[in-house]
Scaffold this active site. Structure first.
Site, PDB file in Angstrom:
ATOM      1  N   GLU A 134      27.867  45.828  46.760  1.00  0.00           N
ATOM      2  CA  GLU A 134      28.115  47.036  45.380  1.00  0.00           C
ATOM      3  C   GLU A 134      27.297  46.180  45.203  1.00  0.00           C
ATOM      4  OE1 GLU A 134      32.677  46.851  44.743  1.00  0.00           O
ATOM      5  OE2 GLU A 134      31.474  45.574  43.679  1.00  0.00           O
ATOM      6  N   CYS A 194      20.901  44.652  38.676  1.00  0.00           N
ATOM      7  CA  CYS A 194      21.646  43.864  39.831  1.00  0.00           C
ATOM      8  C   CYS A 194      21.994  44.247  41.617  1.00  0.00           C
ATOM      9  CB  CYS A 194      22.987  43.161  39.475  1.00  0.00           C
ATOM     10  SG  CYS A 194      23.579  42.129  39.796  1.00  0.00           S
ATOM     11  N   CYS A 199      29.712  37.009  51.739  1.00  0.00           N
ATOM     12  CA  CYS A 199      28.861  35.668  51.279  1.00  0.00           C
ATOM     13  C   CYS A 199      29.064  34.447  52.190  1.00  0.00           C
ATOM     14  CB  CYS A 199      28.768  35.466  50.255  1.00  0.00           C
ATOM     15  SG  CYS A 199      27.271  34.465  49.907  1.00  0.00           S
ATOM     16  N   CYS A 241      31.353  29.293  47.434  1.00  0.00           N
ATOM     17  CA  CYS A 241      31.742  28.627  45.508  1.00  0.00           C
ATOM     18  C   CYS A 241      33.284  28.964  45.356  1.00  0.00           C
ATOM     19  CB  CYS A 241      30.620  29.576  44.725  1.00  0.00           C
ATOM     20  SG  CYS A 241      29.286  29.284  45.087  1.00  0.00           S
ATOM     21  N   CYS A 255      33.893  32.224  42.545  1.00  0.00           N
ATOM     22  CA  CYS A 255      33.925  33.398  42.641  1.00  0.00           C
ATOM     23  C   CYS A 255      34.087  34.210  43.992  1.00  0.00           C
ATOM     24  CB  CYS A 255      32.073  33.411  43.153  1.00  0.00           C
ATOM     25  SG  CYS A 255      31.022  34.653  43.738  1.00  0.00           S
ATOM     26  N   CYS A 315      29.630  39.436  36.327  1.00  0.00           N
ATOM     27  CA  CYS A 315      28.931  37.893  37.949  1.00  0.00           C
ATOM     28  C   CYS A 315      30.159  37.186  38.648  1.00  0.00           C
ATOM     29  CB  CYS A 315      28.507  37.033  36.642  1.00  0.00           C
ATOM     30  SG  CYS A 315      27.033  37.150  35.838  1.00  0.00           S
TER      31      CYS A 315
END
Ligand code: SAH
Length: 348
Positions: A94, A107, A114, A118, A121, A339
């Protein structure tokens, strides 16, 4: 033969020169083709009109171009646009266009999924499938530039590597993309308008400092106390805050560019006086400013945004210590484009 075709965008300009010489063509052909690929974003050899037809055919027989495509475009009621971008192998990443009064920020993602963990997230819940190529990163930028022109009548002005993935764990392709975005043979954008955000990988921060790219660096800090950071960002056990601080001192010594710390304040996690004091101490070591970012809840309710009182304690204490602090409101929340929300939800 189809199976033997190489992705031409994996070749550097020097490699293109070697190739053209090997087929008896002049060296300047490399520059022409490089500009078609990286400045004019040609997606077909037939678009390369300053090459002879037979040379275009030869290229088409030996190479391929694998552009990404927008699979789904979603618009937020605050103007933010989220693209689900399909890669040639079917993977999706995305990227987000964030408009403000006088700028448009892209962005972009650097990895499919990933590998970091975290706990707050959404992207961390997708496992890392693969790194993006430089071309796949540049394509996201070009798409958002086109959207900015189409919907806002102005070109893209800024780029942040704050989409999916950890850019410093896809180092070579990210650096190659930045070079293609900033050189005159490529998109020719100013590196000062590019911010790379990292979760904090000290060795790679030092390596990045040595590149002398003139880009800005942001670090997702979220806690300046070791035990808290290790809890919310478990990978950081391997990278103690002392090492992170050292690498950032090195970054500043080399680049003279202030670091931005991204920081979320959560209820009961990092909302105490000692958390604030630790952040002040950390910021005093490294020329920096702090962006307090709003927490975007991601389903299970494990974390909650801290109270106004806790936020104000951070803001007042940082300001009293002459540390610049900004509070960043989220954009595009209604389409999961803010975010930490990028998780390919729309295509599940
Ligand atoms: N891996 C890099 C690039 C991703 S940037 C990095 O961590 O910096 C994405 C930013 O969104 C990071 O600052 C991250 O800490 C933040 N973030 C992650 N989850 C979030 C959430 N749920 N709400 C608000 N911000 C979040």
């Amino acid at each position: 033969m189809n199976t033997a075709k190489k992705d031409i965008r994996k070749l550097s300009q020097e490699e293109l020169e070697t190739y053209f010489n090997s087929i008896g063509e002049k060296t300047f052909r490399a520059k022409q083709v490089y500009e078609w690929l990286w400045k004019k974003n040609a997606h077909q050899f037939d678009d390369m009109t300053n090459l002879s037809k037979s040379l275009r055919e030869t290229l088409g027989e030996q190479f391929m171009i694998q552009p990404v495509e927008v699979d789904l475009l979603q618009k937020s009621n605050d103007g933010t646009i989220k693209n689900a971008v399909k890669l040639h192998d079917g993977n999706i990443v995305e990227s987000v266009l964030i408009p403000t009064d006088n700028r448009t920020t892209a962005c972009v993602s650097s990895q499919v999924g990933c590998s970091l963990d975290c706990t707050f997230c959404a992207t961390a819940r997708l496992k890392r499938m693969r790194n993006l190529t430089a071309a796949e990163i540049v394509d996201q930028v070009v798409i958002i530039d086109e959207e900015s022109k189409r919907y806002f009548n102005r070109p893209l002005s800024n780029i942040v590597f704050m989409g999916m993935g950890e850019p410093l764990l896809n180092y070579n392709e990210v650096i190659s993309a930045i070079k293609k975005i900033t050189t005159d043979e490529g998109l020719g954008m100013s590196p000062r308008r590019i911010t790379l955000s990292t979760s904090g990988i000290p060795k790679m921060i030092e390596k990045l400092a040595d590149e002398d790219l003139k880009i800005k660096l942001a670090v997702s800090l979220h806690a300046a106390r070791e035990e808290v950071r290790n809890l919310i960002m478990p990978f950081s056990v391997k990278f103690p805050l002392s090492e992170l601080a050292q690498s950032l001192e090195y970054w500043y010594a080399k680049t003279k560019s202030k670091v931005t710390f991204e920081y979320i304040v959560w209820n009961g996690i990092n909302d105490k006086k000692e958390d604030v004091e630790a952040l002040v101490k950390f910021c005093k070591r490294i020329p920096s400013k702090v962006n307090i970012i709003e927490y975007n809840a991601i389903d299970d309710g494990q974390y909650q945004q801290a109270s106004e009182k806790a936020m104000n304690l951070y803001i007042d204490t940082l300001e009293k210590n002459n540390i610049v602090v900004n509070v960043r409101r989220s954009r595009g929340k209604d389409i999961d484009a803010a975010c930490g929300q990028l998780a390919n939800k729309s295509i599940e």
